[in-house]
Design a protein around this motif. Structure first.
Motif, PDB file in Angstrom:
ATOM      1  N   SER A 148       0.871  -1.191   0.000  1.00 38.73           N
ATOM      2  CA  SER A 148       0.000   0.000   0.000  1.00 38.73           C
ATOM      3  C   SER A 148       0.899   1.229   0.000  1.00 38.73           C
ATOM      4  CB  SER A 148      -0.862   0.005   1.268  1.00 38.73           C
ATOM      5  OG  SER A 148       0.010   0.065   2.392  1.00 38.73           O
ATOM      6  N   LEU A 149       0.412   2.302  -0.563  1.00 39.47           N
ATOM      7  CA  LEU A 149       1.255   3.505  -0.677  1.00 39.47           C
ATOM      8  C   LEU A 149       1.198   4.351   0.577  1.00 39.47           C
ATOM      9  CD1 LEU A 149       0.958   4.607  -4.411  1.00 39.47           C
ATOM     10  CD2 LEU A 149       2.802   3.393  -3.221  1.00 39.47           C
ATOM     11  N   ASP A 150       0.189   4.109   1.454  1.00 36.89           N
ATOM     12  CA  ASP A 150       0.273   4.791   2.752  1.00 36.89           C
ATOM     13  C   ASP A 150      -0.384   3.953   3.845  1.00 36.89           C
ATOM     14  OD1 ASP A 150      -2.206   6.845   1.425  1.00 36.89           O
ATOM     15  OD2 ASP A 150      -2.513   5.486   3.138  1.00 36.89           O
ATOM     16  N   GLN A 151      -0.073   4.327   5.080  1.00 34.88           N
ATOM     17  CA  GLN A 151      -0.453   3.566   6.274  1.00 34.88           C
ATOM     18  C   GLN A 151      -1.947   3.215   6.278  1.00 34.88           C
ATOM     19  OE1 GLN A 151       2.286   3.961   8.637  1.00 34.88           O
ATOM     20  NE2 GLN A 151       1.522   3.011  10.487  1.00 34.88           N
ATOM     21  N   ASP A 152      -2.793   4.203   5.835  1.00 33.40           N
ATOM     22  CA  ASP A 152      -4.244   3.982   5.975  1.00 33.40           C
ATOM     23  C   ASP A 152      -4.736   2.877   5.050  1.00 33.40           C
ATOM     24  OD1 ASP A 152      -4.659   7.607   6.122  1.00 33.40           O
ATOM     25  OD2 ASP A 152      -3.797   6.104   7.503  1.00 33.40           O
ATOM     26  N   LEU A 153      -3.946   2.507   4.090  1.00 35.23           N
ATOM     27  CA  LEU A 153      -4.401   1.510   3.112  1.00 35.23           C
ATOM     28  C   LEU A 153      -3.833   0.120   3.380  1.00 35.23           C
ATOM     29  CD1 LEU A 153      -4.201   3.823  -0.008  1.00 35.23           C
ATOM     30  CD2 LEU A 153      -6.287   2.754   0.888  1.00 35.23           C
ATOM     31  N   GLN A 154      -3.221  -0.060   4.550  1.00 39.79           N
ATOM     32  CA  GLN A 154      -2.652  -1.388   4.862  1.00 39.79           C
ATOM     33  C   GLN A 154      -3.760  -2.440   4.868  1.00 39.79           C
ATOM     34  OE1 GLN A 154       0.638  -2.029   5.063  1.00 39.79           O
ATOM     35  NE2 GLN A 154       0.090  -4.192   5.127  1.00 39.79           N
ATOM     36  N   GLY A 155      -4.927  -2.077   5.397  1.00 35.75           N
ATOM     37  CA  GLY A 155      -6.061  -3.016   5.427  1.00 35.75           C
ATOM     38  C   GLY A 155      -6.494  -3.371   4.023  1.00 35.75           C
ATOM     39  N   ALA A 156      -6.524  -2.369   3.148  1.00 37.29           N
ATOM     40  CA  ALA A 156      -6.916  -2.619   1.744  1.00 37.29           C
ATOM     41  C   ALA A 156      -5.918  -3.579   1.094  1.00 37.29           C
ATOM     42  CB  ALA A 156      -6.958  -1.291   1.006  1.00 37.29           C
ATOM     43  N   ALA A 157      -4.650  -3.381   1.422  1.00 31.00           N
ATOM     44  CA  ALA A 157      -3.606  -4.272   0.857  1.00 31.00           C
ATOM     45  C   ALA A 157      -3.826  -5.707   1.343  1.00 31.00           C
ATOM     46  CB  ALA A 157      -2.217  -3.764   1.261  1.00 31.00           C
ATOM     47  N   SER A 158      -4.216  -5.832   2.619  1.00 33.70           N
ATOM     48  CA  SER A 158      -4.478  -7.182   3.165  1.00 33.70           C
ATOM     49  C   SER A 158      -5.655  -7.819   2.442  1.00 33.70           C
ATOM     50  CB  SER A 158      -4.790  -7.091   4.665  1.00 33.70           C
ATOM     51  OG  SER A 158      -3.762  -6.394   5.311  1.00 33.70           O
ATOM     52  N   LEU A 159      -6.661  -7.009   2.166  1.00 29.67           N
ATOM     53  CA  LEU A 159      -7.847  -7.520   1.457  1.00 29.67           C
ATOM     54  C   LEU A 159      -7.453  -8.011   0.064  1.00 29.67           C
ATOM     55  CD1 LEU A 159     -11.348  -5.935   1.267  1.00 29.67           C
ATOM     56  CD2 LEU A 159     -10.160  -6.492  -0.838  1.00 29.67           C
ATOM     57  N   VAL A 160      -6.627  -7.231  -0.621  1.00 26.62           N
ATOM     58  CA  VAL A 160      -6.179  -7.632  -1.976  1.00 26.62           C
ATOM     59  C   VAL A 160      -5.376  -8.927  -1.904  1.00 26.62           C
ATOM     60  CG1 VAL A 160      -4.657  -6.975  -3.894  1.00 26.62           C
ATOM     61  CG2 VAL A 160      -6.203  -5.267  -2.852  1.00 26.62           C
ATOM     62  N   ALA A 161      -4.496  -8.998  -0.907  1.00 30.75           N
ATOM     63  CA  ALA A 161      -3.670 -10.222  -0.751  1.00 30.75           C
ATOM     64  C   ALA A 161      -4.569 -11.429  -0.516  1.00 30.75           C
ATOM     65  CB  ALA A 161      -2.701 -10.033   0.409  1.00 30.75           C
ATOM     66  N   ALA A 162      -5.574 -11.255   0.346  1.00 30.83           N
ATOM     67  CA  ALA A 162      -6.478 -12.374   0.664  1.00 30.83           C
ATOM     68  C   ALA A 162      -7.239 -12.820  -0.582  1.00 30.83           C
ATOM     69  CB  ALA A 162      -7.444 -11.956   1.761  1.00 30.83           C
ATOM     70  N   ARG A 163      -7.700 -11.851  -1.386  1.00 28.45           N
ATOM     71  CA  ARG A 163      -8.446 -12.180  -2.620  1.00 28.45           C
ATOM     72  C   ARG A 163      -7.573 -13.017  -3.551  1.00 28.45           C
ATOM     73  NH1 ARG A 163     -12.446  -8.175  -3.556  1.00 28.45           N
ATOM     74  NH2 ARG A 163     -13.736  -8.259  -1.670  1.00 28.45           N
ATOM     75  N   LEU A 164      -6.329 -12.573  -3.702  1.00 34.09           N
ATOM     76  CA  LEU A 164      -5.408 -13.290  -4.608  1.00 34.09           C
ATOM     77  C   LEU A 164      -5.121 -14.692  -4.078  1.00 34.09           C
ATOM     78  CD1 LEU A 164      -2.918 -10.383  -5.442  1.00 34.09           C
ATOM     79  CD2 LEU A 164      -4.305 -11.661  -7.095  1.00 34.09           C
ATOM     80  N   ARG A 165      -4.913 -14.801  -2.778  1.00 29.25           N
ATOM     81  CA  ARG A 165      -4.598 -16.121  -2.203  1.00 29.25           C
ATOM     82  C   ARG A 165      -5.782 -17.056  -2.328  1.00 29.25           C
ATOM     83  NH1 ARG A 165      -1.692 -13.015   2.771  1.00 29.25           N
ATOM     84  NH2 ARG A 165       0.456 -12.968   1.933  1.00 29.25           N
ATOM     85  N   ASP A 166      -7.005 -16.476  -2.159  1.00 31.46           N
ATOM     86  CA  ASP A 166      -8.216 -17.306  -2.340  1.00 31.46           C
ATOM     87  C   ASP A 166      -8.266 -17.880  -3.755  1.00 31.46           C
ATOM     88  OD1 ASP A 166      -8.953 -16.751   0.201  1.00 31.46           O
ATOM     89  OD2 ASP A 166     -10.470 -15.237  -0.304  1.00 31.46           O
TER      90      ASP A 166
END
Ligand SMILES: Nc1ccc(Br)nc1
Length: 446
Positions: free
Chosen positions: A367-385
């Motif tokens: 993520s490009l900033d701290q507030d988007l760390q959760g969004a990055a986790s969501l993207v990672a989870a989608r890809l892993r699924d």
């Protein structure tokens, strides 16, 4: 400061300067003598080797098994003067039981076959890859552990089983680029020695011990060999005939010496005939001097050797029809081999055949900033699924750092979660080999 915090477990500034008691004596960070760590690079080579062991075993219809690395010492206390016994890694546990780190896998296999008894139907075709141990005085600086690949066929009395096992090892060699130019198999049968001992009325119970002594030829002086054979009450004539028969160079010559009616001639002829049918005749040769160093072999024995003669035996095995009864079980015909994980790597290095194994990951997500760390986790989870492999950047790092890590872990694709893109429901994608970049809806990522 970071190191201090890490060291003292404190977060934020130090409450007080470190005192002498805070500085722990640094432990020895190396593994125990004679043992190895497997950091990622070494572990990739080991995994590659084991994957080839497994795929060959499964292609021959073998099922994988395993046993505890710790066994009762009683499983290995054979009295035939074997090196494997002299170097047993054994101790008394807190329950006062005599236990040992297994030096080989075959006795455990025999124990399991006895344990399973009639609940398993023969033949059994089992394989295992397990760490084996020996406690050797570090004078020679040799390893104390290695991993062994074993394949065993239980319940087949004829040499079709040995021919199949040798075929499986050759299949393995071919898979990793080793040819009959690099490696050969010396093949013989302990029934040769058994026949000579029978002719001199040497009691059966001395057979294993005589074989273990004979295996020490070229390792200890001839005088010591003869001394050990005489200690086993062999006559001078028996000793001479034994040593003489080991120099026989062909099956024809062996037949002249022993006569064609002897079972061992038929066994060896059948094995070489089967080798021709399998198409691996160029890999094997008769060599009467091969006896192998384990007391329990009773028939065909073989060992893989490097034709340049620089390395120790690569693998070895044979028939052991009487092992189960030494543990009080019913004897069942059996044969198998052991293949260590060290000499083969030396051979691959010698031949320039070590595979290039780099880390592989499909995506690195940041993520490009701290507030988007959760969004990055969501993207990672989608890809892993969706079955993708993802390295998720877990801290707020500059893009330069992310690109460096992406290169180090050999990521194929960089997924960037930025605030303006995220508001539009998209993420940035950069293909790291081509440089191509584009935006895509999160749900369309795959
Ligand atoms: N049997 C055995 C065990 C461990 C090593 Br290293 N070599 C041989």
């Amino acid at each position: 400061a970071e190191l201090d915090n890490a060291r003292t477990g404190r977060s934020g500034s130090l409450a007080s300067p470190p005192t002498s008691s805070d500085f722990k004596q640094k432990i020895d960070v190396n593994p125990p003598k004679g043992t190895r760590d497997f950091p990622p690079e070494e572990m990739r080579l080991r995994s590659w080797l084991f994957q080839n062991f497994r795929e060959v075993s499964q292609s021959f219809g073998f099922e994988e098994i395993d046993f505890p690395v710790l066994e009762s010492e009683a499983l290995f206390v054979r009295k035939a003067g074997e090196e494997i016994r002299d170097q047993l890694y054994c101790f008394e546990d807190r329950g006062n039981r005599r236990v040992a780190l297994r030096p080989e896998l075959t006795p455990s296999l025999a124990r399991l076959v006895i344990q399973k008894g009639k609940s398993v139907s023969l033949p059994l075709k089992w394989f295992a890859i397990g760490q084996c141990w020996r406690y050797e005085r570090m004078t020679r600086g040799r390893r104390r552990e290695h991993y062994q690949w074993n394949m065993d066929i239980i319940g087949v009395p004829n040499v079709t089983a040995e021919a199949e096992l040798i075929s499986s090892i050759i299949t393995f060699f071919k898979r990793i680029g080793i040819t009959a130019v690099d490696v050969g198999f010396k093949v013989s049968s302990r029934k040769v020695l058994q026949e000579v001992l029978r002719r001199y009325s040497v009691p059966d119970n001395l057979f294993g011990r005589v074989c273990v002594t004979i295996d020490k030829l070229e390792k200890i002086p001839m005088d010591d060999i003869k001394k050990e054979l005489r200690a086993a009450e062999l006559s001078e004539q028996a000793v001479e005939e034994l040593l003489q028969i080991l120099t026989v160079k062909s099956l024809e010559e062996l037949e002249e010496k022993l006569g064609s009616s002897v079972e061992v001639i038929a066994d060896l002829k059948q094995l070489f005939s089967l080798a021709e049918k399998y198409g691996y005749s160029e890999w094997i040769q008769f060599d009467a001097s091969i006896v192998r160093g384990l007391a329990y072999y009773t028939g065909i024995v073989f060992e893989g050797f490097d034709r340049e003669g620089k390395l120790r035996a690569i693998c070895g095995g044979g028939r052991y029809d009487r092992l189960l009864s030494t543990f009080g079980g019913e004897d069942v015909p059996a044969c198998g081999f052991g293949f260590g994980d060290a000499v083969i790597v030396e051979l691959l290095k010698e031949r320039g055949l070590l595979p290039e194994l780099s880390p592989q990951v499909q995506n690195i997500v940041c993520s490009l900033d701290q507030d988007l760390q959760g969004a990055a986790s969501l993207v990672a989870a989608r890809l892993r699924d969706k079955g993708q492999t993802v390295d998720l950047v877990l801290e707020n790092k500059p893009l330069k750092w992310v690109f460096k890590r992406a290169s180090r872990i050999n990521a194929q694709r960089l997924i960037i979660v930025g605030s303006s893109e995220w508001e539009k429901g998209v993420v940035g994608v950069k293909m790291l080999s081509s440089g191509e970049q584009y935006e895509i809806k999160v749900d369309e990522l795959e």
